[in-house]
Design a protein around this motif. Sequence first.
Motif, short mmCIF file in Angstrom:
data_model
loop_
_atom_site.label_atom_id
_atom_site.label_comp_id
_atom_site.label_asym_id
_atom_site.label_seq_id
_atom_site.Cartn_x
_atom_site.Cartn_y
_atom_site.Cartn_z
N ARG A 16 9.49 2.43 2.79
CA ARG A 16 9.09 1.51 1.71
C ARG A 16 9.86 0.18 1.81
O ARG A 16 9.30 -0.89 1.58
CB ARG A 16 9.34 2.16 0.35
CG ARG A 16 8.74 1.33 -0.77
CD ARG A 16 8.74 2.00 -2.12
NE ARG A 16 8.35 1.03 -3.14
CZ ARG A 16 7.12 0.86 -3.58
NH1 ARG A 16 6.14 1.59 -3.12
NH2 ARG A 16 6.85 -0.06 -4.49
N PHE A 182 4.84 5.42 -1.46
CA PHE A 182 5.87 4.71 -0.67
C PHE A 182 5.26 3.92 0.48
O PHE A 182 5.92 3.06 1.06
CB PHE A 182 6.94 5.69 -0.17
CG PHE A 182 6.51 6.56 0.98
CD1 PHE A 182 6.64 6.15 2.30
CD2 PHE A 182 5.95 7.81 0.73
CE1 PHE A 182 6.23 6.96 3.36
CE2 PHE A 182 5.53 8.63 1.77
CZ PHE A 182 5.68 8.20 3.09
N ALA A 203 4.18 -1.72 -1.71
CA ALA A 203 4.39 -0.74 -0.64
C ALA A 203 3.89 -1.32 0.68
O ALA A 203 2.92 -2.10 0.68
CB ALA A 203 3.65 0.55 -0.96
#
Length: 276
Positions: A16, A182, A203
């Motif tokens: 991320r 993520f 993300a």
Amino acid sequence: MSAQSRRDRVTAASVRARKGAEPLVCLTAYDAPTASLLDPHCDVLLVGDSLGMVVHGLPSTVGVTTEMMILHGQAVMRGARQALVVVDLAFGTYEAGPAQAFETAARVLRETGAGAVKIESGAYAGETVRYLSERGVPVMAHVGLRPQASLVTGGFRAKGRDEAERAAVLEEARAADEAGAFAIVVEGVDARLAEEVTKAVAAPTIGIGASAACDGQILVVPDMLGLFEWTPKFVRRYADLRADIEDAARRYAEDVRARRFPSDAETYRLRRPAGE
Ligand code: KIV
């Protein structure tokens, strides 16, 4: 730090944090020996449900089961030391709602030791992504062309051909992002839409057939290794395994037919790498 010198296993959090930085290198993997070869070069190895088609010869990913995902997930975990291993949740094992998704995801993580799961997250799935993330399951989302929806969409068609479709893909990505995904796989969209999605979400986006506008790329490994006669247009082939395997099989058959077998003395002598 380069992929080659990395020691610690890549985590969902570190993926991320790569938003807008060095592109994320991602490939699918389905077995231990291949995973060990890909691992030093990749940030993420995805045990994709594409395995139903490229390993098991199914016509689509709809017939894939959790048991198949777990078996291949365990194999990849035995081969991969440093890449983040992400396992797809199979069709029909998470869409009913957050509780079903959590049960499946927890089982997959527990039985494989993988670091995250991926779901094909239509706009409906925001609640599920949040439910999983809040309970300790890192979720990679997958928007745009969603192969598990092929029975509804009529096949593997690029997404974003009209404004309504473009808005829907953006909405799917935003929903997953706000819910805590993520990373977001973006499949089968043009460069303009890939760029819009990438700018709209916090993300990192990982494209497949989605141009260089994403924060990284993923390919299905047998495609990039040239195992099949046909590969999607966006895939660059880095090897020609199909020709190599056909040639090896032909030469092997010639040897066997000519009785060019190993001698008895060689038959059971184990070959060890030099220096062992
Ligand atoms: O199943 C798979 O391999 C995938 C990739 C195409 C991203 O979902």
